[in-house]
Write a protein that holds these residues in place. Structure first.
Motif, PDB file in Angstrom:
ATOM      1  N   GLY A 593     -16.529 -25.098 -48.275  1.00 32.30           N
ATOM      2  CA  GLY A 593     -16.766 -24.152 -47.191  1.00 32.30           C
ATOM      3  C   GLY A 593     -17.176 -22.813 -47.766  1.00 32.30           C
ATOM      4  N   SER A 594     -17.260 -21.779 -46.908  1.00 33.19           N
ATOM      5  CA  SER A 594     -17.600 -20.442 -47.372  1.00 33.19           C
ATOM      6  C   SER A 594     -16.348 -19.776 -47.945  1.00 33.19           C
ATOM      7  CB  SER A 594     -18.153 -19.606 -46.224  1.00 33.19           C
ATOM      8  OG  SER A 594     -17.132 -19.388 -45.248  1.00 33.19           O
ATOM      9  N   HIS A 595     -16.539 -18.627 -48.562  1.00 35.31           N
ATOM     10  CA  HIS A 595     -15.430 -17.904 -49.184  1.00 35.31           C
ATOM     11  C   HIS A 595     -14.345 -17.569 -48.156  1.00 35.31           C
ATOM     12  CE1 HIS A 595     -13.329 -15.055 -51.751  1.00 35.31           C
ATOM     13  NE2 HIS A 595     -13.484 -14.105 -50.823  1.00 35.31           N
ATOM     14  N   GLU A 596     -14.773 -17.029 -46.991  1.00 36.16           N
ATOM     15  CA  GLU A 596     -13.808 -16.643 -45.968  1.00 36.16           C
ATOM     16  C   GLU A 596     -13.078 -17.862 -45.400  1.00 36.16           C
ATOM     17  OE1 GLU A 596     -16.871 -15.566 -46.162  1.00 36.16           O
ATOM     18  OE2 GLU A 596     -16.539 -13.444 -46.688  1.00 36.16           O
ATOM     19  N   GLU A 597     -13.842 -18.937 -45.186  1.00 35.70           N
ATOM     20  CA  GLU A 597     -13.231 -20.155 -44.624  1.00 35.70           C
ATOM     21  C   GLU A 597     -12.164 -20.716 -45.566  1.00 35.70           C
ATOM     22  OE1 GLU A 597     -17.117 -21.782 -42.100  1.00 35.70           O
ATOM     23  OE2 GLU A 597     -16.631 -22.622 -44.070  1.00 35.70           O
ATOM     24  N   LEU A 599     -10.485 -19.112 -47.914  1.00 33.95           N
ATOM     25  CA  LEU A 599      -9.329 -18.237 -48.016  1.00 33.95           C
ATOM     26  C   LEU A 599      -8.404 -18.405 -46.807  1.00 33.95           C
ATOM     27  CD1 LEU A 599     -10.618 -14.815 -49.444  1.00 33.95           C
ATOM     28  CD2 LEU A 599      -9.199 -16.529 -50.582  1.00 33.95           C
ATOM     29  N   SER A 600      -9.038 -18.585 -45.643  1.00 37.18           N
ATOM     30  CA  SER A 600      -8.235 -18.726 -44.421  1.00 37.18           C
ATOM     31  C   SER A 600      -7.414 -20.012 -44.424  1.00 37.18           C
ATOM     32  CB  SER A 600      -9.141 -18.685 -43.187  1.00 37.18           C
ATOM     33  OG  SER A 600     -10.031 -19.791 -43.191  1.00 37.18           O
ATOM     34  N   LYS A 601      -7.901 -21.036 -45.156  1.00 39.34           N
ATOM     35  CA  LYS A 601      -7.152 -22.300 -45.242  1.00 39.34           C
ATOM     36  C   LYS A 601      -5.889 -22.163 -46.087  1.00 39.34           C
ATOM     37  CE  LYS A 601     -11.136 -25.414 -44.669  1.00 39.34           C
ATOM     38  NZ  LYS A 601     -11.960 -26.463 -45.307  1.00 39.34           N
ATOM     39  N   ASN A 602      -5.901 -21.112 -46.921  1.00 36.33           N
ATOM     40  CA  ASN A 602      -4.746 -20.866 -47.793  1.00 36.33           C
ATOM     41  C   ASN A 602      -4.387 -22.093 -48.638  1.00 36.33           C
ATOM     42  OD1 ASN A 602      -2.895 -19.032 -48.794  1.00 36.33           O
ATOM     43  ND2 ASN A 602      -1.254 -19.749 -47.438  1.00 36.33           N
ATOM     44  N   GLY A 603      -5.450 -22.748 -49.160  1.00 39.93           N
ATOM     45  CA  GLY A 603      -5.249 -23.966 -49.955  1.00 39.93           C
ATOM     46  C   GLY A 603      -5.438 -23.714 -51.445  1.00 39.93           C
ATOM     47  N   PHE A 604      -6.032 -24.707 -52.131  1.00 42.72           N
ATOM     48  CA  PHE A 604      -6.188 -24.635 -53.585  1.00 42.72           C
ATOM     49  C   PHE A 604      -7.125 -23.499 -54.005  1.00 42.72           C
ATOM     50  CE2 PHE A 604      -8.015 -26.344 -57.654  1.00 42.72           C
ATOM     51  CZ  PHE A 604      -6.849 -26.229 -58.382  1.00 42.72           C
TER      52      PHE A 604
END
Length: 615
Positions: A593-597, A599-604
Motif C-alpha cells: 500500500g502507500s506510506h500513509e495506508e 502506517l495506519s495499519k500499524n503493522g510490520f
C-alpha cells in the motif's frame, strides 16, 4: 539483500614440490584431460609433425658430432705417435682435421637452423592454443548463469583465465619439443654408445641407479621443507597484503610494532624452511656430478685398457665421455617434464571444468520484441531459492502499473534484491511467472529484456578510464553533449568541474581518487544516459551524505517521471512518496500500500518505520 548459498569447495590434491620449490597440482583425470588438450592441438597436427621431424633432425645432427670429433682426435693421436716413432710419412694430417672441422660446423649450423624453425612453429602453436582457450573462456563467461559466480570466487575465475592458461601455454612452448628432443637424444646416444663399445655402455648405465637412489633420497627429505616453505611464503604474503590494505587502521591504533614483530616471526620461519629446502635441493647437482665423475673414471680406465689392446680407438674414448654427458641429461629432463606435465594437465583440467559448466537456458526461438515498452510488470506466484532445498521467496505476486514508483522494503535477507535479479533474468524461477507488458520474460531475449532496464546499485562499479568514458558506458554511441546533459540531470556536473581535468580525469583502478558519493552520482548519470523504460534503484542512496542524498533524490524524481521504477531501500524516509510500497518478510509480501495506508495499519511496516526514528 540477496542470500547467496555458497557451495562447499572441495580441496584439490597437491603433489610434492619439485626441486624448484613450487608445489604442483595433481589432475583428477589425467587421461581424459590430456585427450581434450590433444583435441585443441589437432588442427595444428601438420605443424606438429614438422616440429617432430625438425626436432629429430636437430638432435640427430648434434648426436653425430661427438663421433666425428672422435675421429679427428684419433687422427691427431696417430699423427703424433708416428711423428714420435720417427716414421718417414709421420705427422698430423691437417687437411683431414680441417675437413672434420668443416663437417662439424655444418652439422651444428644445420642443427641450430632446425632448432630455430621448430621453436618458431611451437611458439605459434602454443600461443594460438592459448588465444583460443582465452576466447572460449571469455565467451563462456557471458553464457554462465549468475549462480555460478555466486558459488565460485572471482579470484578463482581470474586464475583460470590467466595462470592456468599461461601454464598450458608455457608447457606447450617449452616442453613439446623438449620431450621429442629428450627421447630422440636418449635413444640416439644409447645407439652411438653401443656402436663404440657395449662393455663401456653397460659400465656407464650401471652408474645411473646409484645416482637415482641418492637423488630420490634427497628429494624425499627436502619435500617437507618445500611444503613448509610454501606455507610460510603464503603467510608472509597474506600478512603483507593485510597490513598494506589496512595501513591507515594499523597507524590509527599504533599497531606498527606488533605488525613488524609478527612479520619477523613468519619471515624467520620462511628463512629456516627455505634454507633447508634449498640446501638439500642444491646437493643434488654435486652428487650427480660426483657419481658422473666416477663413471667417467671407470669409462676412462676401461677405455684406456681397450685402447691398449687396440679394441677401440683413442678418439672413441673422448666421444664416449661426451655421450655419457648427453645420456644423463635427457633422463633428468624427462623426470622434470613429467612433473611439469602433471601441473599442466591439472591447469588444463581447471580450464575445461570451467568450459563444461552448465550454461544459462537457451533463448526462445521466436523471441518477443516490443516496439514500445509501457512498463507494466506483473509477478504471478513467484517461487525461488538459490538452492532448491532452501526457498527464500515463497509466493510473491504483485501487479505494477506503467509509471508507478514501487518501493520494496523489508529486513536484510527478506528477498528484496532477489526480486530484481529475477526480473532481469539473472536467475530463473523455480515456479511462477513474471510478465513485462503482458509477455513472459522468458519469451524475450536476455539482451532485449535487459535493454529496457536501468540499474543503480548500492555497490558502485567504475572502471579505469575517464569520467566521460564511465558515464558513456550507459550508451556507447552517446555524444559528449549527451553525457554532460546526463551528468547535469544527476547533479554530478558541478563536482566534475571541480576535479582536475574535469570530464577527462582518469579514475584509477580502485576508484579511490573520488568519494563514494561522487561514484554514486556517476553511476546515476550513467543510468540516466541509458534512458531506460524501467528503473531499478538498489539502495542508491545508502552510502552518501544527506546533502548528496537530496541531490540524488531530485535527479531521480526527474528521471522517474513516466517510467516504472523499483526502489529497494533501507532508509524508509526516502520512499514515503512511492505509489506502492511492498513490504517483504521471509520471502513473502506481508503488506502493500502507500506510506500513509501502511502506517495506519500499524503493522510490520509501521514497526520498521518507527524503529528507524525511535532515537
Amino acid at each position: 539483500m540477496s542470500e547467496n548459498n555458497m557451495k562447499n569447495q572441495q580441496p584439490r590434491r597437491m603433489g610434492p614440490p619439485g626441486p624448484m620449490g613450487r608445489g604442483f597440482e595433481k589432475p583428477k583425470d589425467f587421461k581424459g584431460t590430456f585427450s581434450k588438450l590433444l583435441r585443441y592441438l589437432r588442427p595444428y597436427r601438420l605443424k606438429l609433425i614438422i616440429v617432430m621431424l625438425f626436432a629429430i633432425g636437430s638432435t640427430v645432427f648434434t648426436i653425430r658430432a661427438p663421433k666425428i670429433l672422435g675421429k679427428a682426435t684419433t687422427k691427431i693421436f696417430e699423427g703424433l705417435v708416428s711423428k714420435i716413432s720417427g716414421a718417414s710419412d709421420g705427422g698430423i694430417d691437417f687437411q683431414y682435421i680441417l675437413n672434420i672441422i668443416l663437417i662439424l660446423i655444418g652439422l651444428y649450423v644445420i642443427s641450430a637452423i632446425f632448432s630455430f624453425i621448430q621453436g618458431i612453429i611451437v611458439t605459434g602453436v602454443s600461443q594460438k592454443v592459448s588465444y583460443n582457450l582465452r576466447r572460449e573462456i571469455s565467451e563462456k563467461t557471458n553464457r554462465l548463469p549468475l549462480k555460478y559466480f555466486d558459488s565460485v570466487s572471482h579470484g578463482d575465475v581470474l586464475s583460470r583465465v590467466t595462470n592456468d592458461v599461461d601454464t598450458v601455454s608455457q608447457t606447450l612452448n617449452q616442453s613439446m619439443s623438449q620431450i621429442i628432443t629428450s627421447a630422440t637424444t636418449l635413444v640416439g646416444v644409447l645407439i652411438m654408445m653401443l656402436s663404440i663399445s657395449w662393455q663401456m655402455t653397460i659400465a656407464a648405465i650401471l652408474i645411473l641407479p646409484i645416482s637415482m637412489v641418492l637423488v630420490m633420497g634427497i628429494v624425499k627429505r627436502s619435500q617437507k621443507y618445500f611444503k613448509t616453505q610454501q606455507e610460510s611464503l603464503g603467510r608472509v604474503n597474506g600478512h603483507i597484503e593485510e597490513v598494506y590494505s589496512g595501513h591507515n587502521i594499523m597507524k590509527a591504533f599504533n599497531a606498527e610494532k606488533e605488525a613488524v614483530e609478527k612479520f619477523r616471526k613468519i619471515n624467520g620461519e620462511l628463512y629456516n624452511s627455505a634454507w633447508k629446502a634449498q640446501f638439500l635441493s642444491g646437493m643434488m647437482m654435486p652428487i650427480m656430478m660426483f657419481i658422473g665423475n666416477i663413471g667417467y673414471v671407470a669409462v676412462s680406465i676401461l677405455g684406456g685398457w681397450y685402447a691398449i689392446k687396440k679394441t677401440i680407438e683413442v678418439g672413441d674414448i673422448l666421444s664416449f665421455i661426451q655421450y655419457i654427458r648427453s645420456f644423463t641429461q635427457p633422463i633428468a629432463q624427462v623426470a622434470q617434464i613429467s612433473n611439469v606435465l602433471q601441473s599442466t594437465v591439472a591447469a588444463a583440467e581447471r580450464v575445461f571444468e570451467f568450459l563444461d559448466e552448465d550454461e544459462e537456458p537457451k533463448e526462445s526461438e521466436t523471441p518477443v520484441k516490443l516496439e514500445e515498452v509501457e512498463g507494466r510488470v506483473t509477478f504471478e506466484n513467484v517461487k525461488f531459492g538459490y538452492n532448491e532445498d532452501k526457498i527464500i521467496i515463497n509466493d510473491f505476486s504483485a501487479d505494477i502499473k506503467p509509471g508507478q514508483k514501487v518501493a520494496i522494503v523489508g529486513p536484510t535477507g527478506a528477498g528484496k534484491t532477489t526480486i530484481v535479479k529475477l526480473l532481469m533474468r539473472f536467475y530463473d524461477l523455480n515456479e511462477g511467472r513474471i510478465f513485462v507488458d503482458g509477455h513472459d520474460i522468458n519469451d524475450f531475449t536476455r539482451e532485449d529484456l535487459r535493454d529496457n532496464f536501468g540499474m543503480v546499485l548500492q555497490d558502485t562499479w567504475l572502471f579505469s578510464g575517464t569520467i566521460m568514458e564511465n558515464i558513456r558506458y550507459g550508451r556507447l554511441d552517446a555524444t559528449d553533449e549527451e553525457v554532460i546533459e546526463a551528468a547535469k540531470s544527476a547533479h554530478a556536473h558541478r563536482f566534475i568541474h571541480t576535479l582536475p581535468d574535469g570530464y577527462n580525469m582518469i579514475i584509477n583502478e580502485e576508484a579511490n581518487n573520488i568519494s563514494q558519493g561522487q561514484k554514486q552520482l556517476l553511476t546515476i548519470a550513467r543510468a540516466i544516459l541509458s534512458n531506460p523504460k524501467i528503473l531499478i534503484l538498489d539502495e542508491a542512496t545508502s552510502s552518501v551524505d544527506t546533502r548528496t542524498e537530496i541531490l540524488i533524490q531530485r535527479a531521480m524524481e526527474n528521471l522517474m517521471k513516466g517510467r516504472t521504477a523499483f526502489i529497494i531501500a533501507h532508509r524508509l524516509s526516502t520512499i514515503r512518496d512511492a505509489d506502492l510500497i511492498l513490504v517483504m518478510k521471509d520471502g513473502d509480501i506481508v503488506e502493500q500500500g502507500s506510506h500513509e495506508e501502511l502506517l495506519s495499519k500499524n503493522g510490520f511496516y509501521a514497526e520498521l518505520y518507527n524503529s528507524q526514528f525511535a532515537a
